[in-house]
Design an enzyme around this catalytic site. Structure first.
Site, PDB file in Angstrom:
ATOM      1  N   CYS A   1     -47.195  -9.440 -14.657  1.00  0.00           N
ATOM      2  CA  CYS A   1     -48.163 -10.397 -15.217  1.00  0.00           C
ATOM      3  C   CYS A   1     -49.373  -9.701 -15.824  1.00  0.00           C
ATOM      4  CB  CYS A   1     -48.606 -11.381 -14.140  1.00  0.00           C
ATOM      5  SG  CYS A   1     -49.265 -10.571 -12.672  1.00  0.00           S
TER       6      CYS A   1
ATOM      7  N   GLU B   1     -52.210 -18.751 -10.115  1.00  0.00           N
ATOM      8  CA  GLU B   1     -52.139 -17.338 -10.522  1.00  0.00           C
ATOM      9  C   GLU B   1     -51.190 -17.295 -11.709  1.00  0.00           C
ATOM     10  OE1 GLU B   1     -53.644 -14.584  -9.243  1.00  0.00           O
ATOM     11  OE2 GLU B   1     -54.755 -15.639  -7.674  1.00  0.00           O
TER      12      GLU B   1
END
Ligand code: NAD
Length: 475
Positions: free
Chosen positions: A263, A229
């Site tokens: 993110c 991720e």
């Protein structure tokens, strides 16, 4: 003759010499725990998840406190993006796990007459989860919980840059779970490096693409599957048909929540030049509305995680004219919510993931140019487009690729457990949340069961002249 007593296990590569023996022992003990088969039982898993949910609720005040100390997170943000989201994911899994964990029957071909086929969702075994510092609670508990939901044992390594949250997670885990089943190992890069030398059954990593490569290299040594991720630069396209006030409200929220250290934050704006002026004006007004005349004094605005990131971000302020914001305070690692006007694409702020409260603007005349620009960069984790025209939405979605994204909003695709969350290309591989997380941590085991009667002879030698019959059945 073999007996259980005289078997020497060669199931795993031996730990290399020099790795901290405590880590080796921890993994050995977790392997032994997994081998008991306890975690294969769905009732056991549900009981553990309920315990985890209760622990999160019971520790709410301590979580607020740790997130305040690590990131200056306001309680509202801490609840919305960390505690609440975690509870939602645990609740969703608790409601659905029994169904997800059921074997899925599938039809079998005529050549396999008479048989039954099932897909069994089974745990990998011993999983290593490595987390980042920016949402240090949610990005720890959700993957750990999903690994547990699939029946794995877990070792979690928090980021050394959010030490208060890391220590609290270690305490919560220690108080609620046997260390042989779920454990937290605190430490810095050297601890990660040591953990990565061991032979895991799956590694789930959240962090930067650079460290993602290190993780994948280490995993390759043992042929361990990975979920990565990662991050990158997520573009935000504002078309000339966008509803500007709504776009500004949602862009400012998505960019400056957690002080831009998200993110999937919109990294930069690609704006049709026809609406650049009204958009920038609306962005500046929204920043004022959310955080006041002096965001430094706002209880709702966070701080940069450490001095290294503060200095990196401060340097970006030189890269383009400042439209609004730009003030900084090194002592408290404060950077004002900042919008950069027309930003050259070869500047550092447009080369690296920003991961802070600075929003560069790039204008375009034709949507084709904006799309070409997005496609000239690594595939992003998220892509946002603001438009009121279906044709524009379709054009952007059909001609670009990204891990996920939103039309007329930012970030919120992440908080929908029915949607898989993950990247593509440099922004990551694999996904989680909801059922997708359960599947990420499960091996899909295919099992075909055959009836003893009839035992169709077609496949056995001598084959004689059965080829044409076989062609009819398989053609
Ligand atoms: P990072 O890659 O620096 O660190 C992540 C983890 O890796 C930490 O636990 C750290 O201890 C460890 N680590 C750092 N350097 C290492 C090395 N050389 N060898 C082994 N381990 C090492 O990332 P970060 O600064 O914590 O987080 C920021 C990055 O994470 C950004 O790129 C962001 O986009 C990304 N991110 C992605 C997601 C997502 O869900 N896709 C979520 C949050 C953050």
């Amino acid at each position: 003759m073999i007996t259980t007593a005289n078997i020497v296990s060669r199931a795993y590569d031996a730990a290399p010499a020099g790795v901290d023996p405590k880590l080796v022992e921890l993994l050995d003990r977790q392997r032994a725990f997994f081998a008991t088969g306890k975690t294969r039982n769905v009732d056991f898993r549900l009981a553990q998840l309920k315990k985890l949910k209760k622990a999160v609720k019971d520790n709410e005040a301590a979580i607020f406190d740790a997130l305040k100390k690590d990131l200056g997170k306001p309680p509202f943000e801490a609840y919305a993006t960390e505690i609440g989201l975690t509870l939602e994911e645990i609740g969703f899994t608790l409601r659905n796990l029994r169904v997800w964990a059921e074997p899925t029957p599938v039809p079998t071909p005529m050549t396999q007459f008479l048989s039954w086929a099932n897909i069994y969702y089974e745990p990998f075994g011993n999983v290593l989860v490595i987390g980042p510092w920016n949402y240090p609670f949610q990005l720890a508990i959700v993957p750990m919980m999903q690994a547990m939901s699939a029946g794995n044992c877990v070792v979690y390594k928090p980021s050394e840059h959010a030490p208060h949250t890391g220590a609290l997670i270690a305490k919560i885990v220690e108080q609620n779970f046997e260390r042989d089943y779920v454990a937290v190992v605190e430490g810095g890069i050297e601890t990660n490096a040591a953990l990565l030398q061991l032979h895991w059954d799956h590694i789930f990593f959240t962090g930067s693409p650079q460290v993602g490569k290190i993780v994948m290299r280490a995993a390759a040594e043992h042929l361990t599957p990975v979920t990565l991720e990662l991050g990158g630069k997520s573009p935000c396209i504002v078309d000339k048909t966008a509803n500007i006030p709504v776009a500004a409200a949602r862009i400012v929220w998505g960019k400056f929540v957690n002080c831009g250290q998200t993110c999937i934050a919109p990294d930069y704006l690609l704006v049709d030049q026809a609406v650049k002026e009204p958009l920038l004006k609306a962005l500046a007004a929204k920043i004022k509305e959310y955080y006041g005349d002096d965001p430094k004094t706002s209880p709702d605005y966070g701080r940069i995680i450490n001095d290294r990131h503060f200095q990196r971000l401060q340097a970006y302020l030189q890269d383009a004219p400042i439209y609004c914001g730009g003030k900084t305070d090194p002592a408290s690692r404060y950077i004002e919510p900042t919008v950069l006007d027309e930003t050259p694409v070869d500047t550092p702020v447009m080369q690296e993931e920003i991961f802070g409260p600075i929003l560069p603007t790039i204008t375009y005349r034709n949507l084709d140019d904006a799309i070409a620009f997005v496609n000239s960069r690594p595939r992003p984790l998220a892509l946002y487009v603001f438009t009121q025209k279906n044709a524009v939405e379709k054009q952007v979605l059909e001609r670009t690729l990204s891990g996920g994204g939103c039309v007329n909003d930012t970030l919120v695709h992440l908080s929908t457990p029915e949607l898989p969350f993950g990247g593509i290309g440099q922004s990551g591989m694999g996904s989680y949340h909801g059922k997708f997380g359960f599947e990420t941590f499960s091996h899909k085991r295919s099992v075909l069961k055959k009836a003893n009667f009839p035992d169709v002879k077609l496949r056995y030698a001598p084959y004689k002249n059965r080829l044409s019959l076989l062609k009819k059945m398989m053609g």
